[in-house]
Write a protein that holds these residues in place. Structure first.
Motif, PDB file in Angstrom:
ATOM      1  N   MET A 152       9.310   0.131   3.412  1.00 42.80           N
ATOM      2  CA  MET A 152       8.638   1.065   2.513  1.00 42.80           C
ATOM      3  C   MET A 152       9.625   2.130   2.031  1.00 42.80           C
ATOM      4  O   MET A 152       9.627   2.500   0.864  1.00 42.80           O
ATOM      5  CB  MET A 152       7.451   1.723   3.230  1.00 42.80           C
ATOM      6  CG  MET A 152       6.632   2.621   2.343  1.00 42.80           C
ATOM      7  SD  MET A 152       5.307   3.465   3.225  1.00 42.80           S
ATOM      8  CE  MET A 152       4.257   2.091   3.629  1.00 42.80           C
TER       9      MET A 152
ATOM     10  N   THR B 167      -2.407   1.785   1.260  1.00 43.00           N
ATOM     11  CA  THR B 167      -2.983   0.680   2.032  1.00 43.00           C
ATOM     12  C   THR B 167      -2.102   0.333   3.215  1.00 43.00           C
ATOM     13  O   THR B 167      -2.589   0.150   4.339  1.00 43.00           O
ATOM     14  CB  THR B 167      -3.161  -0.550   1.122  1.00 43.00           C
ATOM     15  OG1 THR B 167      -3.976  -0.194   0.012  1.00 43.00           O
ATOM     16  CG2 THR B 167      -3.805  -1.695   1.881  1.00 43.00           C
ATOM     17  N   MET B 168      -0.797   0.284   2.980  1.00 42.48           N
ATOM     18  CA  MET B 168       0.126  -0.082   4.057  1.00 42.48           C
ATOM     19  C   MET B 168       0.132   0.976   5.160  1.00 42.48           C
ATOM     20  O   MET B 168       0.101   0.642   6.342  1.00 42.48           O
ATOM     21  CB  MET B 168       1.534  -0.270   3.513  1.00 42.48           C
ATOM     22  CG  MET B 168       2.497  -0.796   4.526  1.00 42.48           C
ATOM     23  SD  MET B 168       3.917  -1.500   3.705  1.00 42.48           S
ATOM     24  CE  MET B 168       4.914  -1.890   5.099  1.00 42.48           C
TER      25      MET B 168
ATOM     26  N   GLU C 265      11.901   0.662  -0.630  1.00 42.22           N
ATOM     27  CA  GLU C 265      11.204   0.529  -1.910  1.00 42.22           C
ATOM     28  C   GLU C 265      11.039   1.886  -2.595  1.00 42.22           C
ATOM     29  O   GLU C 265      11.140   1.991  -3.809  1.00 42.22           O
ATOM     30  CB  GLU C 265       9.835  -0.109  -1.699  1.00 42.22           C
ATOM     31  CG  GLU C 265       9.888  -1.564  -1.319  1.00 42.22           C
ATOM     32  CD  GLU C 265       8.517  -2.137  -0.976  1.00 42.22           C
ATOM     33  OE1 GLU C 265       7.491  -1.509  -1.334  1.00 42.22           O
ATOM     34  OE2 GLU C 265       8.477  -3.202  -0.344  1.00 42.22           O
TER      35      GLU C 265
ATOM     36  N   SER D 101       1.086   5.724  -4.775  1.00 41.40           N
ATOM     37  CA  SER D 101       0.888   4.307  -5.046  1.00 41.40           C
ATOM     38  C   SER D 101      -0.183   3.743  -4.110  1.00 41.40           C
ATOM     39  O   SER D 101      -0.253   4.094  -2.934  1.00 41.40           O
ATOM     40  CB  SER D 101       2.203   3.530  -4.882  1.00 41.40           C
ATOM     41  OG  SER D 101       2.502   3.330  -3.520  1.00 41.40           O
ATOM     42  N   GLU D 102      -1.013   2.903  -4.666  1.00 43.80           N
ATOM     43  CA  GLU D 102      -2.111   2.316  -3.896  1.00 43.80           C
ATOM     44  C   GLU D 102      -1.584   1.423  -2.780  1.00 43.80           C
ATOM     45  O   GLU D 102      -2.127   1.389  -1.683  1.00 43.80           O
ATOM     46  CB  GLU D 102      -3.015   1.518  -4.842  1.00 43.80           C
ATOM     47  CG  GLU D 102      -4.342   1.137  -4.247  1.00 43.80           C
ATOM     48  CD  GLU D 102      -5.253   0.519  -5.286  1.00 43.80           C
ATOM     49  OE1 GLU D 102      -5.817  -0.529  -4.981  1.00 43.80           O
ATOM     50  OE2 GLU D 102      -5.389   1.091  -6.375  1.00 43.80           O
ATOM     51  N   ASN D 103      -0.489   0.729  -3.062  1.00 43.97           N
ATOM     52  CA  ASN D 103       0.111  -0.181  -2.081  1.00 43.97           C
ATOM     53  C   ASN D 103       0.571   0.573  -0.833  1.00 43.97           C
ATOM     54  O   ASN D 103       0.321   0.140   0.293  1.00 43.97           O
ATOM     55  CB  ASN D 103       1.285  -0.927  -2.730  1.00 43.97           C
ATOM     56  CG  ASN D 103       1.855  -1.997  -1.846  1.00 43.97           C
ATOM     57  OD1 ASN D 103       1.159  -2.551  -1.007  1.00 43.97           O
ATOM     58  ND2 ASN D 103       3.126  -2.292  -2.040  1.00 43.97           N
ATOM     59  N   ALA D 104       1.221   1.722  -1.035  1.00 40.07           N
ATOM     60  CA  ALA D 104       1.715   2.496   0.104  1.00 40.07           C
ATOM     61  C   ALA D 104       0.555   3.057   0.916  1.00 40.07           C
ATOM     62  O   ALA D 104       0.600   3.054   2.148  1.00 40.07           O
ATOM     63  CB  ALA D 104       2.616   3.633  -0.370  1.00 40.07           C
TER      64      ALA D 104
END
Length: 171
Positions: free
Chosen positions: A54, A82-83, A57, A77-80
């Motif tokens: 992460m 969630t992670m 990125e 960011s939605e991805n981060a």
């Protein structure tokens, strides 16, 4: 007499079976503890690897550090989110504590600060965390007390010097 003999032998055999069962349970419990420790170590490594990926990125300029803006971009960011949630980390806590992650105060967070800081933010505060904070607060308080005492002494000294000054003669 024969009945007493049969009862005693039966009782002895039951004791042997119980002892064997207890020994087996202890061995299984020991193996379970070892497996839990191994799983915890593996989970910790996985989380640290995921946080490292992460970080890479998020480090868009490939400087090896994250600025406040890069960290905020990562957290938005939605991805981060969630992670971080999957890792058991609160996105809001992780992203609003840039100053806590920036241990050396240079305005940037390197990989070690990022991963170590988020690992510390993971979960509830422990007794060691609280004891460390109390110790640090006590040190700061003692430092401030010394500073205030020196300041009071200097003010007292300046005050006595000012009182001893003679006004200029007006002629």
């Amino acid at each position: 007499c024969f009945i007493i003999f049969v009862v005693l032998v039966t009782f002895g055999i039951l004791n042997i079976i119980t002892a064997t069962f207890v020994m087996d349970v202890r061995q299984i419990a020991k193996i379970d503890r070892e497996l839990v420790v191994q799983q915890e170590v593996a989970d910790r490594k996985t989380i640290m690897n995921d946080l490292g990926m992460m970080f890479e990125e998020a480090d868009q300029d490939k400087s090896g550090t994250l600025t406040r803006e890069e960290l905020e971009r990562l957290c938005s960011s939605e991805n981060a989110g969630t992670m971080l949630g999957l890792l058991g980390l609160d996105t809001i806590r992780a992203c609003t504590f840039f100053d806590l992650l920036d241990l050396d105060g240079n305005g940037e967070v390197d990989a070690d600060e990022f991963i170590g800081g988020l690992m510390r933010l993971k979960g509830a505060a422990t007794g060691v965390d609280l004891a460390t904070m109390m110790y640090e607060q006590k040190r700061v308080y003692q430092h401030l007390q010394g500073y205030i005492r020196r300041l009071e002494a200097n003010v007292t000294q300046l005050s006595s010097r000012v009182k001893n000054l003679k006004p200029p003669n007006s002629s």
